[in-house]
Design a protein around this motif. Structure first.
Motif, mmCIF file in Angstrom:
data_model
loop_
_atom_site.group_PDB
_atom_site.id
_atom_site.type_symbol
_atom_site.label_atom_id
_atom_site.label_comp_id
_atom_site.label_asym_id
_atom_site.label_seq_id
_atom_site.Cartn_x
_atom_site.Cartn_y
_atom_site.Cartn_z
ATOM 1 N N THR A 143 0.847 -1.191 0.000
ATOM 2 C CA THR A 143 0.000 0.000 0.000
ATOM 3 C C THR A 143 0.885 1.243 0.000
ATOM 4 O O THR A 143 1.973 1.248 0.569
ATOM 5 C CB THR A 143 -0.920 0.034 1.244
ATOM 6 N N ALA A 144 0.391 2.291 -0.596
ATOM 7 C CA ALA A 144 1.193 3.508 -0.727
ATOM 8 C C ALA A 144 1.276 4.292 0.575
ATOM 9 O O ALA A 144 2.221 5.054 0.788
ATOM 10 C CB ALA A 144 0.598 4.393 -1.820
ATOM 11 N N HIS A 145 0.314 4.111 1.473
ATOM 12 C CA HIS A 145 0.232 4.979 2.646
ATOM 13 C C HIS A 145 1.108 4.530 3.807
ATOM 14 O O HIS A 145 1.509 5.356 4.626
ATOM 15 C CB HIS A 145 -1.222 5.100 3.105
ATOM 16 N N PHE A 146 1.402 3.250 3.923
ATOM 17 C CA PHE A 146 2.261 2.795 5.014
ATOM 18 C C PHE A 146 3.705 3.185 4.712
ATOM 19 O O PHE A 146 4.240 2.871 3.648
ATOM 20 C CB PHE A 146 2.166 1.281 5.201
ATOM 21 N N ALA A 171 -7.094 -0.185 6.843
ATOM 22 C CA ALA A 171 -6.791 0.679 5.693
ATOM 23 C C ALA A 171 -6.739 2.142 6.134
ATOM 24 O O ALA A 171 -7.468 2.565 7.037
ATOM 25 C CB ALA A 171 -7.854 0.494 4.619
ATOM 26 N N HIS A 172 -5.846 2.909 5.505
ATOM 27 C CA HIS A 172 -5.724 4.338 5.780
ATOM 28 C C HIS A 172 -5.834 5.108 4.458
ATOM 29 O O HIS A 172 -5.439 4.601 3.403
ATOM 30 C CB HIS A 172 -4.378 4.672 6.433
ATOM 31 N N ASP A 173 -6.354 6.324 4.527
ATOM 32 C CA ASP A 173 -6.426 7.173 3.327
ATOM 33 C C ASP A 173 -5.386 8.285 3.379
ATOM 34 O O ASP A 173 -5.483 9.292 2.677
ATOM 35 C CB ASP A 173 -7.829 7.764 3.162
ATOM 36 N N HIS A 174 -4.374 8.092 4.238
ATOM 37 C CA HIS A 174 -3.302 9.084 4.353
ATOM 38 C C HIS A 174 -2.008 8.363 4.743
ATOM 39 O O HIS A 174 -2.038 7.217 5.192
ATOM 40 C CB HIS A 174 -3.651 10.125 5.421
ATOM 41 N N ASP A 175 -0.895 9.033 4.558
ATOM 42 C CA ASP A 175 0.389 8.426 4.926
ATOM 43 C C ASP A 175 0.487 8.273 6.453
ATOM 44 O O ASP A 175 0.008 9.140 7.195
ATOM 45 C CB ASP A 175 1.541 9.310 4.440
#
Length: 478
Positions: free
Chosen positions: A204-207, A229-233
């Protein structure tokens, strides 16, 4: 003995073998394998159905040249990079020549259990890199290696990320994180689920990173064995493992899990007899057939082993006064366990008692199929009440996948005529088991159907359904 594992292990290999055999059990754990005479394949291999875990362990002294970057680069190359290279080579060999895996350096004794077909094989890669933590603690203040997926090879000191020579993600463990993870996720399915969840997290791009592997496993347990899941870093909070381990709910769960070792012991107990060919009946069973049956027992998670172990231990106490039978739950959708606990031979002919008990177990297994027809595998376990002198055990494994309509009809007749697991005699009640006693997590509510017969035998059917919710201690800030 049907086979002998390698005994030529160095210190790190011995440590790895002991940890893995304790968690994954002996039939699925193979240290120090070879692909050609004198050519090592890998330090340890775990084979469990379609899952294959390749371990490579390196214990390297950390250099002290005065150049911090050079020291890290040298240690990384000799430990993590070389492990990744060995794992990649082993993976290619396993996929291309699965029949050429041997237990000994002379390549005289083949791996005793079959590998899955290449198209079905799920490979998990684990590097165990020992020797850097003293230096890491001095330089970073943390006794662990940072996990940062975007880092390539050795470009950041005391950090493990993507390894260029690997054919897939390589999970890096160190002196502290390996024993911790194998202790807290101490079954094959628990461990593999964690590895798969980590891979999904890392793509995932945020982790961004975690200060250590122990914080990752803490975060995973904190959120009910998931990575939300997160929608931010974001990054995982440093020191989270210390918070988890200080939680009274977590410690209560760890204490509650102690009884689950009964299930591990049961699996190893029968496996020992089979491998030594000292079973009273069943020594002629092929390794592949035995492994398939034993794999069902080993396929239960730690939490579910707790449930099964408690059920058996409690019924062995009850059986001091009355025989007791039960259908016990499995987390495996196509499996039913049938337990029958006798009172012992009561000082009479033990062989006659044992024969009668085995026959009753067989009949109950047939009735269990009729009671729950969608279950393909029936595993029967017969034993004696707790404390009975000269106690014994019987195990039955039935694959009903190719049963005919006539066989199903006969099973239903057994169920009806003997009154095993019938609706007429079932009394429903409810029980619950908290994975972390006292936590706010809602866990596992089961129906329990007790059946009373004219023989004063209590039958029970337990149906398990797990609800996964986020778990946190009562005081998250503590």
């Amino acid at each position: 003995m049907r086979f002998r594992k390698s005994e030529g292990l160095n210190g790190s290999e011995q440590m790895l073998a002991e940890l893995c055999e304790r968690s994954f059990l002996k039939l699925w754990t193979y240290p120090n394998l070879f692909r050609k005479p004198g050519k090592e394949l890998t330090d340890l291999l775990v084979v469990f159905g379609n899952d294959v875990i390749i371990f490579s362990a390196k214990a390297c002294s950390y250099p002290d040249s005065g150049d911090a970057d050079l020291d890290w680069s040298r240690w990384f190359r000799l430990s993590i990079a070389d492990s990744a290279k060995q794992i990649a080579k082993a993976e290619r060999s396993i996929l291309s020549s699965p029949e050429k895996i041997f237990l000994d350096a002379k390549c005289l004794e083949r791996l005793p259990i079959a590998l899955p077909a290449a198209d079905d094989m799920r490979v998990h890669r684990v590097c165990v890199a020992l020797g850097a933590l003293d230096r890491a603690e001095v330089e970073t203040g943390i006794r662990g290696l940072k996990i940062k997926p975007m880092v390539l090879n050795d470009e950041e000191r005391f950090t493990v990320g993507t390894i260029e020579k690997a054919s897939g993600w390589v999970h890096g463990f160190d002196d502290v994180s390996l024993p911790l993870v194998l202790s807290e996720l101490s079954t094959i399915n628990d461990f593999i689920h964690y590895l798969n969840s980590k891979v999904a997290l890392f793509v995932t791009a945020h982790f961004k990173y975690a200060a250590s592997e122990t914080d990752i496993v803490a975060y995973y347990l904190w959120h009910g064995r998931t990575f939300p899941a997160h929608d931010h870093d974001y990054f995982i909070e440093p020191g989270l493992w210390a918070k988890i381990e200080a939680s009274k709910e977590f410690l209560a769960g760890r204490e509650a899990n102690k009884i689950s070792q009964f299930w591990d012991g049961l699996t190893e107990y029968i496996t020992d007899y089979y491998l030594k060919e000292t079973l009273e009946l069943g020594n002629e069973v092929s390794m592949s057939d035995y492994e398939r049956a034993a794999r069902i027992l080993a396929g239960e998670t730690r939490f579910h082993r707790r449930i099964l172990s408690k059920a058996i231990v409690e019924r062995r106490e009850i059986a001091r006064k009355n025989e007791i039978g039960a259908m016990l739950p499995s987390q495996q959708a196509d499996v039913s366990y049938v337990l029958y606990v006798g009172r012992g031979d009561q000082g009479k002919d033990h062989e006659a008692y044992r024969k009668d008990r085995a026959q009753i177990l067989q009949l109950r297994c047939a009735a269990a199929k009729a009671a729950d027809p969608q279950k393909r595998f029936i595993v029967g376990i017969a034993m004696d009440a707790s404390g009975v002198k000269g106690s014994s055990e019987d195990f039955v494994f039935i694959d009903t996948g190719e049963w005919t309509a006539e066989q199903i009809e006969k099973a239903q007749k057994v169920r009806t005529e003997l009154g095993y697991f019938t609706e007429r005699t079932a009394v429903l009640s409810r029980i619950s088991e908290d994975e972390y006693p006292g936590s706010r997590r809602v866990v596992d509510v089961r129906k329990l159907a007790d059946e009373l017969s004219s023989l004063t035998v209590s039958e029970s059917i337990e149906l398990a359904g797990m609800l996964k919710e986020e778990w946190k201690p009562s005081d998250p800030e503590a």
